[in-house]
Design a protein around this motif. Sequence first.
Motif, short mmCIF file in Angstrom:
data_model
loop_
_atom_site.label_atom_id
_atom_site.label_comp_id
_atom_site.label_asym_id
_atom_site.label_seq_id
_atom_site.Cartn_x
_atom_site.Cartn_y
_atom_site.Cartn_z
N LYS A 1 124.86 -11.68 23.17
CA LYS A 1 123.43 -11.72 22.89
C LYS A 1 122.69 -10.50 23.44
O LYS A 1 121.54 -10.25 23.06
CB LYS A 1 122.83 -12.99 23.48
CG LYS A 1 123.34 -14.27 22.83
CD LYS A 1 122.76 -15.50 23.51
CE LYS A 1 123.29 -16.78 22.86
NZ LYS A 1 122.76 -17.99 23.53
N ASP A 2 123.36 -9.76 24.30
CA ASP A 2 122.75 -8.57 24.91
C ASP A 2 122.70 -7.45 23.87
O ASP A 2 123.71 -7.11 23.27
CB ASP A 2 123.58 -8.14 26.12
CG ASP A 2 122.86 -7.11 26.98
OD1 ASP A 2 122.03 -6.35 26.44
OD2 ASP A 2 123.14 -7.06 28.19
N SER A 3 121.53 -6.88 23.66
CA SER A 3 121.36 -5.84 22.64
C SER A 3 121.95 -4.50 23.05
O SER A 3 122.13 -3.61 22.21
CB SER A 3 119.88 -5.65 22.33
OG SER A 3 119.16 -5.26 23.49
N ARG A 4 122.29 -4.35 24.34
CA ARG A 4 122.84 -3.09 24.80
C ARG A 4 124.30 -2.92 24.36
O ARG A 4 125.04 -3.88 24.24
CB ARG A 4 122.75 -3.01 26.33
CG ARG A 4 121.32 -2.90 26.85
CD ARG A 4 121.28 -3.01 28.35
NE ARG A 4 121.70 -4.34 28.81
CZ ARG A 4 121.74 -4.70 30.09
NH1 ARG A 4 121.37 -3.84 31.04
NH2 ARG A 4 122.13 -5.92 30.42
N LEU A 5 124.69 -1.67 24.12
CA LEU A 5 126.04 -1.36 23.68
C LEU A 5 126.89 -0.96 24.87
O LEU A 5 126.53 -0.06 25.64
CB LEU A 5 126.00 -0.21 22.66
CG LEU A 5 127.34 0.25 22.08
CD1 LEU A 5 127.99 -0.87 21.29
CD2 LEU A 5 127.12 1.48 21.18
N GLY A 6 128.04 -1.63 25.03
CA GLY A 6 128.93 -1.35 26.14
C GLY A 6 130.07 -0.42 25.75
O GLY A 6 130.18 0.01 24.60
N THR A 7 130.93 -0.16 26.73
CA THR A 7 132.05 0.76 26.51
C THR A 7 132.99 0.28 25.43
O THR A 7 133.37 1.02 24.52
CB THR A 7 132.83 0.96 27.83
OG1 THR A 7 131.95 1.48 28.82
CG2 THR A 7 134.00 1.92 27.62
N MET A 8 133.40 -0.99 25.51
CA MET A 8 134.37 -1.51 24.54
C MET A 8 133.76 -1.61 23.14
O MET A 8 134.45 -1.41 22.14
CB MET A 8 134.90 -2.87 24.99
CG MET A 8 135.71 -2.81 26.28
SD MET A 8 137.00 -1.52 26.28
CE MET A 8 138.00 -1.99 24.87
N GLY A 9 132.47 -1.92 23.07
CA GLY A 9 131.81 -1.93 21.78
C GLY A 9 131.79 -0.55 21.15
O GLY A 9 132.02 -0.38 19.94
N SER A 10 131.52 0.46 21.97
CA SER A 10 131.52 1.84 21.49
C SER A 10 132.90 2.24 21.00
O SER A 10 133.04 2.85 19.93
CB SER A 10 131.07 2.79 22.61
OG SER A 10 129.78 2.47 23.07
#
Length: 258
Positions: free
Chosen positions: A103-112
């Motif tokens: 639900k967090d709108s921020r993009l993390g390392t694994m998402g990138s």
Amino acid sequence: MIKALILYAQFFTRLPIPVEINNPGDQFKNNMQFFSIFGVLLGLLEGALFFVWAQIFPLWFAWVLFWIGDGLITGGFHLDALADTADALFSSRKVEKMRAIMKDSRLGTMGSLALVYFYLIVIGAGIAIINRQPNVLAITKLAIICVMITKSGISLLFFHMHYAGKSGGLASIWEGIKTWRLLVNQVIALLLIGWLLGLSGIVSYAAVIIVSVGYRHFFYKLFGGLTGDTVGCYAELSQAIFLLVYVGLQLKCQGLFG
């Protein structure tokens, strides 16, 4: 059907269609048999853009522009789900924390990394075919089907789907879809794939179907059902799986008979 296609376009793309559709939830569910038709219509639009770019640029670069155009037209709708799901799964956290990460709108390392890997696969796979078969029409057909796969692929998850989030969540609109609608949708997808890409396309889509079973089982065991992000994530995974198998088959066949 027309109202449903308009609704799907409003929901899954950034195309400006100023038409009000009443009872959108019912329209979503009661027209699922036309979901692949919407996918192929969107594919025709993006395929036409690819064909135009191929008249101006080298075929490999037109393929790159095709994926950029897809992201702009859809607004990265499923890409966001892919990134959120990757961030959650590879966080090594408990289930509730995973849901919070989604639900967090921020993009993390694994998402990138997931986004980078996805584009490396789909762009690289297309270029691999182009190097062996630099045929504009053949690659245009592949582009059309790649777009359609996002819709036919996620609809595989809607069979007796259980929404894992709180009631009223976005993905809950896919619950309760009648089985015959999903079957008709899949038959249409298979016919279109077979018509445009032949047996290699059908076998490649069979791989998408098989993987969807394991994907569904994994998240039902982890979350007790599917969320909007996990559904959207499979749209992009479907494209990657399809292209990997399709390219492998094409290159293998050319190696044997070329």
